[in-house]
Design a protein around this motif. Sequence first.
Motif, PDB file in Angstrom:
ATOM      1  N   GLN A 155       0.832  -1.212   0.000  1.00 20.16           N
ATOM      2  CA  GLN A 155       0.000   0.000   0.000  1.00 20.16           C
ATOM      3  C   GLN A 155       0.866   1.261   0.000  1.00 20.16           C
ATOM      4  OE1 GLN A 155      -3.262   0.049   2.786  1.00 20.16           O
ATOM      5  NE2 GLN A 155      -3.737  -2.116   2.430  1.00 20.16           N
ATOM      6  N   HIS A 156       1.777   1.288  -0.937  1.00 20.18           N
ATOM      7  CA  HIS A 156       2.738   2.389  -1.004  1.00 20.18           C
ATOM      8  C   HIS A 156       2.278   3.533  -1.883  1.00 20.18           C
ATOM      9  CE1 HIS A 156       6.343   4.446  -2.670  1.00 20.18           C
ATOM     10  NE2 HIS A 156       6.787   4.331  -1.432  1.00 20.18           N
ATOM     11  N   THR A 157       1.482   3.219  -2.929  1.00 15.41           N
ATOM     12  CA  THR A 157       1.115   4.234  -3.914  1.00 15.41           C
ATOM     13  C   THR A 157      -0.398   4.439  -3.931  1.00 15.41           C
ATOM     14  OG1 THR A 157       3.001   3.622  -5.301  1.00 15.41           O
ATOM     15  CG2 THR A 157       1.222   4.851  -6.359  1.00 15.41           C
ATOM     16  N   TRP A 158      -0.793   5.711  -3.866  1.00 14.31           N
ATOM     17  CA  TRP A 158      -2.213   6.066  -4.013  1.00 14.31           C
ATOM     18  C   TRP A 158      -2.447   6.372  -5.488  1.00 14.31           C
ATOM     19  CZ3 TRP A 158      -6.746   5.807  -1.709  1.00 14.31           C
ATOM     20  CH2 TRP A 158      -7.802   6.629  -2.142  1.00 14.31           C
ATOM     21  N   ALA A 159      -3.190   5.522  -6.177  1.00 15.97           N
ATOM     22  CA  ALA A 159      -3.368   5.665  -7.618  1.00 15.97           C
ATOM     23  C   ALA A 159      -4.808   5.369  -7.994  1.00 15.97           C
ATOM     24  CB  ALA A 159      -2.436   4.720  -8.369  1.00 15.97           C
ATOM     25  N   LYS A 160      -5.419   6.317  -8.674  1.00 14.66           N
ATOM     26  CA  LYS A 160      -6.756   6.139  -9.235  1.00 14.66           C
ATOM     27  C   LYS A 160      -7.761   5.677  -8.190  1.00 14.66           C
ATOM     28  CE  LYS A 160      -4.593   5.440 -13.672  1.00 14.66           C
ATOM     29  NZ  LYS A 160      -4.249   4.569 -14.802  1.00 14.66           N
ATOM     30  N   GLY A 161      -7.665   6.332  -7.016  1.00 11.05           N
ATOM     31  CA  GLY A 161      -8.662   6.128  -5.977  1.00 11.05           C
ATOM     32  C   GLY A 161      -8.427   4.952  -5.068  1.00 11.05           C
ATOM     33  N   GLU A 162      -7.220   4.361  -5.085  1.00 13.56           N
ATOM     34  CA  GLU A 162      -6.967   3.225  -4.195  1.00 13.56           C
ATOM     35  C   GLU A 162      -5.481   3.126  -3.879  1.00 13.56           C
ATOM     36  OE1 GLU A 162      -7.800  -0.546  -6.057  1.00 13.56           O
ATOM     37  OE2 GLU A 162      -7.187   0.201  -8.025  1.00 13.56           O
ATOM     38  N   TRP A 163      -5.194   2.484  -2.732  1.00 11.68           N
ATOM     39  CA  TRP A 163      -3.817   2.200  -2.381  1.00 11.68           C
ATOM     40  C   TRP A 163      -3.369   0.934  -3.091  1.00 11.68           C
ATOM     41  CZ3 TRP A 163      -0.851   5.648  -0.177  1.00 11.68           C
ATOM     42  CH2 TRP A 163      -1.431   6.652   0.624  1.00 11.68           C
ATOM     43  N   THR A 164      -2.148   0.966  -3.636  1.00 15.61           N
ATOM     44  CA  THR A 164      -1.663  -0.186  -4.377  1.00 15.61           C
ATOM     45  C   THR A 164      -0.296  -0.622  -3.850  1.00 15.61           C
ATOM     46  OG1 THR A 164      -0.527   1.134  -6.064  1.00 15.61           O
ATOM     47  CG2 THR A 164      -2.849   0.635  -6.439  1.00 15.61           C
ATOM     48  N   ASP A 165      -0.019  -1.926  -4.006  1.00 13.58           N
ATOM     49  CA  ASP A 165       1.291  -2.466  -3.671  1.00 13.58           C
ATOM     50  C   ASP A 165       2.218  -2.322  -4.883  1.00 13.58           C
ATOM     51  OD1 ASP A 165      -0.045  -3.222  -1.407  1.00 13.58           O
ATOM     52  OD2 ASP A 165       0.348  -5.368  -1.614  1.00 13.58           O
ATOM     53  N   ASP A 166       3.481  -2.057  -4.623  1.00 17.67           N
ATOM     54  CA  ASP A 166       4.486  -1.939  -5.687  1.00 17.67           C
ATOM     55  C   ASP A 166       5.482  -3.087  -5.598  1.00 17.67           C
ATOM     56  OD1 ASP A 166       3.297   0.462  -6.294  1.00 17.67           O
ATOM     57  OD2 ASP A 166       4.824   1.686  -5.295  1.00 17.67           O
TER      58      ASP A 166
END
Length: 311
Positions: A154-165
């Motif tokens: 949950q590092h990146t906030w993208a397009k309305g959600e937290w995402t794992d990288d």
Amino acid sequence: MAELPVWTERLVVRRFAVGDVAAFAAYRSDPEVARYQSWEAPVSEVDAARLVAGFAAAEEGAPGWFQYAVERDGVLIGDIGICLHDNRMQAGLGFTVARPYQGQGYGTEAVRCVLDRVFGTGVRRVSADCDARNTASAKLLDRLGFRREGRRVQHTWAKGEWTDDLLFGLLAGDRPSRADEPAIYACRPNVVVRDLSASLRFYRDLLGFQVGWRWSDPAGRFLAEDDPDEPGTALVFRDRAHLILTQVAGAHPTRLHLDVNTTAQLDDLFDQWSRRGATIAEPPSVRPWGMYEMRLHDPDGTVLRISAHPN
């Protein structure tokens, strides 16, 4: 570094041009293509024109981002970005392929070509990251030898959600061997012409070829020292056809340019052909235009130039 464009088995990797705006806007506006990327779809032609103009004006090899256009049979099918660090020893990587061309190995082929150029300048490390759900991109990086170095939850906030990288890295010395690939992968005939400018107009304006590069520096001639003067050399291409045009006064033997994947493979060919009794006119060496080449002649005087990018 050799001039762009560069040809792989199926693709042309080149600079962006004004004529790329419509195709660039089209594939970057595809929601499936943009799903795991940083931009929002659709991308307007106004925004695409601004981006393409910046790509076309950028300097390859300078710190910061440089975007390569990827072409297949005259069609722009994607782009690859390299962000060179200020120290010029490490870089970041990004890539995009239009949806109709995904799943066919084009991304792997194009990224490998760009990595050849980047590592060939002395860069020691290339890094990349992708959304953890983007399995296609992760597999591409795996195929090219990148090491999985971690996962940022949950590092990146993208397009309305937290995402794992997912984090990837590749060191120059860890690149997988390409010894099992065929050595000679392309042949480009060299056409001797009377007037280079007139020939360029013919191929470009009448036959629809693009001009890849021109070379007029006497210090970097494609001819040997005892050959006639060469006012200029140029490469033109259309679809998968590539011709080198050379202006030479008087008669001159036919010449062919044979492209080889690696310098090691070229050295192997030199050893094989020398052992079999071929007369090598010029042994392998790095030429003024940046290519590692050797030169030999067939029994009819046809000149063969065998070339690889230094690696």
